[in-house]
Scaffold this motif. Structure first.
Motif, short mmCIF file in Angstrom:
data_model
loop_
_atom_site.label_atom_id
_atom_site.label_comp_id
_atom_site.label_asym_id
_atom_site.label_seq_id
_atom_site.Cartn_x
_atom_site.Cartn_y
_atom_site.Cartn_z
N ALA A 7 -6.53 -5.50 4.11
CA ALA A 7 -6.63 -4.27 3.30
C ALA A 7 -7.05 -3.10 4.18
O ALA A 7 -6.48 -2.00 4.07
N ALA A 8 -8.00 -3.32 5.07
CA ALA A 8 -8.44 -2.25 5.97
C ALA A 8 -7.30 -1.82 6.89
O ALA A 8 -7.11 -0.62 7.13
N ARG A 41 -1.54 2.78 -4.30
CA ARG A 41 -1.49 1.32 -4.31
C ARG A 41 -2.19 0.79 -3.07
O ARG A 41 -2.00 1.30 -1.97
N LEU A 42 -2.97 -0.27 -3.25
CA LEU A 42 -3.51 -1.05 -2.15
C LEU A 42 -3.93 -2.40 -2.72
O LEU A 42 -4.97 -2.52 -3.36
N TYR A 43 -3.08 -3.38 -2.50
CA TYR A 43 -3.32 -4.72 -3.01
C TYR A 43 -2.99 -5.74 -1.93
O TYR A 43 -1.98 -5.58 -1.23
N GLU A 64 -15.14 -4.22 -9.04
CA GLU A 64 -16.24 -3.98 -8.11
C GLU A 64 -15.84 -4.22 -6.65
O GLU A 64 -16.33 -3.53 -5.76
N ARG A 65 -14.97 -5.18 -6.40
CA ARG A 65 -14.54 -5.44 -5.02
C ARG A 65 -13.87 -4.19 -4.44
O ARG A 65 -14.18 -3.74 -3.35
N ALA A 66 -12.94 -3.61 -5.20
CA ALA A 66 -12.25 -2.41 -4.74
C ALA A 66 -13.22 -1.24 -4.65
O ALA A 66 -13.16 -0.44 -3.70
N HIS A 67 -14.12 -1.13 -5.60
CA HIS A 67 -15.10 -0.05 -5.60
C HIS A 67 -15.91 -0.07 -4.30
O HIS A 67 -16.08 0.97 -3.65
N ARG A 68 -16.39 -1.24 -3.91
CA ARG A 68 -17.15 -1.35 -2.65
C ARG A 68 -16.29 -0.98 -1.45
O ARG A 68 -16.75 -0.28 -0.54
N ALA A 103 0.85 -1.19 0.00
CA ALA A 103 0.00 0.00 0.00
C ALA A 103 0.89 1.24 0.00
O ALA A 103 1.97 1.22 0.58
N SER A 104 0.39 2.30 -0.65
CA SER A 104 1.14 3.55 -0.64
C SER A 104 0.21 4.75 -0.82
O SER A 104 -0.79 4.68 -1.53
#
Length: 174
Positions: free
Chosen positions: A114-115, A101-103, A136-140, A75-76
């Motif tokens: 992720a949280a 970035r967040l993977y 959609e996963r990231a969008h939510r 993440a960045s």
């Protein structure tokens, strides 16, 4: 939960390889079939840049999540706008900082990793990000954290197969 820490220059190769692999998974069916090969063609240049960024982070905040000796998350948050945004006229940016970035690895989806990465980097200031259309996963995930879609669209470069993406922002006065 995996260990979280700032990346070091020695992490550049693992960061790049993890990032590209996770992007290929997250965007399967959206990016071209040869996405990894297209990204690997730029690996040497990316590694030089990552090593420099990791050795002198400046105002950027970055984390890696490590489990059993391997990266399972990156993440960045960096200053915006990025050089490519300026060159293409996507200025001013909607916020001064970008979640760039967040993977997390699929086996850590739904675990809170992720949280945790997001929360550790988030200082509550206005943020924006670019979201690949169809993710959609990231969008939510981002909507649940107060991000809203902005009315602008962009086609990613050739190495991404010119897929569509748009910005989201979380603004205190939004």
């Amino acid at each position: 939960m995996p260990d979280l820490r700032p990346p070091t220059p020695d992490d550049a190769g693992a960061w790049f390889d993890f990032l590209i692999a996770q992007q290929a998974i997250a965007y399967a069916g959206i990016v071209p079939d040869d996405f990894i090969e297209r990204q690997q063609a730029e690996r040497a240049d990316w590694l030089k840049g990552l090593e420099l960024k990791f050795s002198a982070p400046g105002t950027a905040r970055r984390l890696v999540a490590e489990s059993e000796g391997r990266l399972v998350g990156v993440a960045s948050v960096v200053d915006g706008p990025a050089d490519w945004e300026v060159s293409l006229g996507y200025v001013p940016s909607p916020a001064p900082r970008e979640l760039s970035r967040l993977y997390v690895a699929p086996e850590f989806h739904g675990t809170g990793l992720a949280a945790e990465l997001f929360d550790r980097l988030d200082d509550g200031t206005d943020l924006y990000l670019w979201l690949i259309d169809g993710n959609e996963r990231a969008h939510r995930f981002y909507r649940s954290r107060g991000f809203v879609d902005l009315a602008e669209n962009f086609q990613a470069g050739d190495s991404w197969g010119n897929i569509g993406m748009h910005r989201m922002a979380r603004l205190a006065n939004g």
